[in-house]
Design a protein around this motif. Structure first.
Motif, PDB file in Angstrom:
ATOM      1  N   CYS A  19       1.074  -1.342   0.284  1.00  0.00           N
ATOM      2  CA  CYS A  19       0.437   0.160  -0.435  1.00  0.00           C
ATOM      3  C   CYS A  19       0.798   1.231   0.196  1.00  0.00           C
ATOM      4  O   CYS A  19       1.861   1.308   0.821  1.00  0.00           O
ATOM      5  N   THR A  24      -2.117  -5.022  -0.719  1.00  0.00           N
ATOM      6  CA  THR A  24      -2.715  -4.881  -1.715  1.00  0.00           C
ATOM      7  C   THR A  24      -3.106  -5.627  -2.838  1.00  0.00           C
ATOM      8  O   THR A  24      -2.315  -5.780  -3.007  1.00  0.00           O
ATOM      9  N   LYS A  25      -3.463  -5.982  -3.061  1.00  0.00           N
ATOM     10  CA  LYS A  25      -3.955  -7.121  -4.619  1.00  0.00           C
ATOM     11  C   LYS A  25      -4.857  -5.694  -5.472  1.00  0.00           C
ATOM     12  O   LYS A  25      -4.761  -5.625  -7.139  1.00  0.00           O
ATOM     13  N   GLN A  26      -5.097  -4.217  -5.560  1.00  0.00           N
ATOM     14  CA  GLN A  26      -6.003  -3.026  -6.412  1.00  0.00           C
ATOM     15  C   GLN A  26      -6.174  -1.978  -5.689  1.00  0.00           C
ATOM     16  O   GLN A  26      -6.061  -2.105  -4.555  1.00  0.00           O
ATOM     17  N   CYS A  75      -4.971   0.269   0.533  1.00  0.00           N
ATOM     18  CA  CYS A  75      -4.977  -1.249   1.418  1.00  0.00           C
ATOM     19  C   CYS A  75      -6.636  -0.545   1.555  1.00  0.00           C
ATOM     20  O   CYS A  75      -7.159   0.041   1.917  1.00  0.00           O
ATOM     21  N   GLN A  76      -7.498  -1.765   2.224  1.00  0.00           N
ATOM     22  CA  GLN A  76      -8.715  -1.785   2.260  1.00  0.00           C
ATOM     23  C   GLN A  76      -8.943  -0.802   3.602  1.00  0.00           C
ATOM     24  O   GLN A  76      -9.518   0.754   3.805  1.00  0.00           O
ATOM     25  N   SER A  77      -8.033  -0.706   4.563  1.00  0.00           N
ATOM     26  CA  SER A  77      -7.875  -0.266   5.415  1.00  0.00           C
ATOM     27  C   SER A  77      -7.576   1.478   5.431  1.00  0.00           C
ATOM     28  O   SER A  77      -8.632   1.834   5.945  1.00  0.00           O
ATOM     29  N   CYS A  78      -6.703   1.628   4.681  1.00  0.00           N
ATOM     30  CA  CYS A  78      -6.682   3.241   4.517  1.00  0.00           C
ATOM     31  C   CYS A  78      -7.282   3.291   3.932  1.00  0.00           C
ATOM     32  O   CYS A  78      -7.551   4.987   3.999  1.00  0.00           O
ATOM     33  N   GLN A  79      -8.198   2.943   2.394  1.00  0.00           N
ATOM     34  CA  GLN A  79      -9.507   3.454   2.058  1.00  0.00           C
ATOM     35  C   GLN A  79     -10.342   3.581   2.888  1.00  0.00           C
ATOM     36  O   GLN A  79     -11.558   5.470   2.909  1.00  0.00           O
ATOM     37  N   ASP A  80     -10.751   2.658   3.616  1.00  0.00           N
ATOM     38  CA  ASP A  80     -11.242   3.299   5.002  1.00  0.00           C
ATOM     39  C   ASP A  80     -11.574   4.749   5.638  1.00  0.00           C
ATOM     40  O   ASP A  80     -12.330   5.377   6.146  1.00  0.00           O
ATOM     41  N   LYS A 131     -11.730   7.714   3.402  1.00  0.00           N
ATOM     42  CA  LYS A 131     -13.586   8.147   3.585  1.00  0.00           C
ATOM     43  C   LYS A 131     -13.803   9.175   4.606  1.00  0.00           C
ATOM     44  O   LYS A 131     -15.356   9.671   4.613  1.00  0.00           O
TER      45      LYS A 131
END
Length: 136
Positions: free
Chosen positions: A86, A93-95, A99-104, A107
């Motif tokens: 990330c 991360t895969k995309q 990573c999902q945690s940082c995106q959350d 947001k």
């Protein structure tokens, strides 16, 4: 027309056109290393290999593996234990870049910022009241 740059791998000059980020010699070397990694991963028993295991067996640098996964040359759908760090926290991360945690977290911070902005606008608008006086 391209620009003259130093190859980040070997330091030689090359004409950067936006297609490749290394010189021709290093591109050939990377392609040979890619073939070694891909032939290793094509074997059924190696498809679930981790980045550390691939580096250990093939001798390829982690940065190259991450580069190939980012560019979808090695797809995490086919090789489930592959990913890349990330850009924010460094977890795998895969995309995307985060990573999902940082995106959350991002947001959540944006929602908080928008709510605070809306609150400030409401306060500023409530201070603009008009008062009328009745002279009799």
């Amino acid at each position: 027309m391209g620009e003259l740059r130093n190859c980040p791998t070997c330091g030689d000059f090359f004409n950067f056109t936006g297609v490749r980020d290394v010189c021709r010699k290093c591109v050939q070397s990377e392609e040979e290393q890619y073939q070694v990694v891909y032939s290793f991963l094509r074997k059924r028993e190696n498809r679930a290999a981790t980045v550390e295991r691939i580096v250990e067996v093939t001798g390829v640098k982690e940065e190259l593996l991450y580069k190939w996964v980012r560019k979808n040359r090695l797809q995490p759908a086919m090789f489930p234990n592959l990913g890349y760090p990330c850009d924010n926290c460094g977890s795998i991360t895969k995309q995307g870049k985060l990573c999902q945690s940082c995106q959350d977290d991002l947001k959540s911070e944006l929602r908080t910022f928008e709510a605070a902005k809306e609150f400030r606008e409401t306060i500023a608008n409530s201070d603009k009241g008009a008062y009328l006086s009745d002279k009799k």
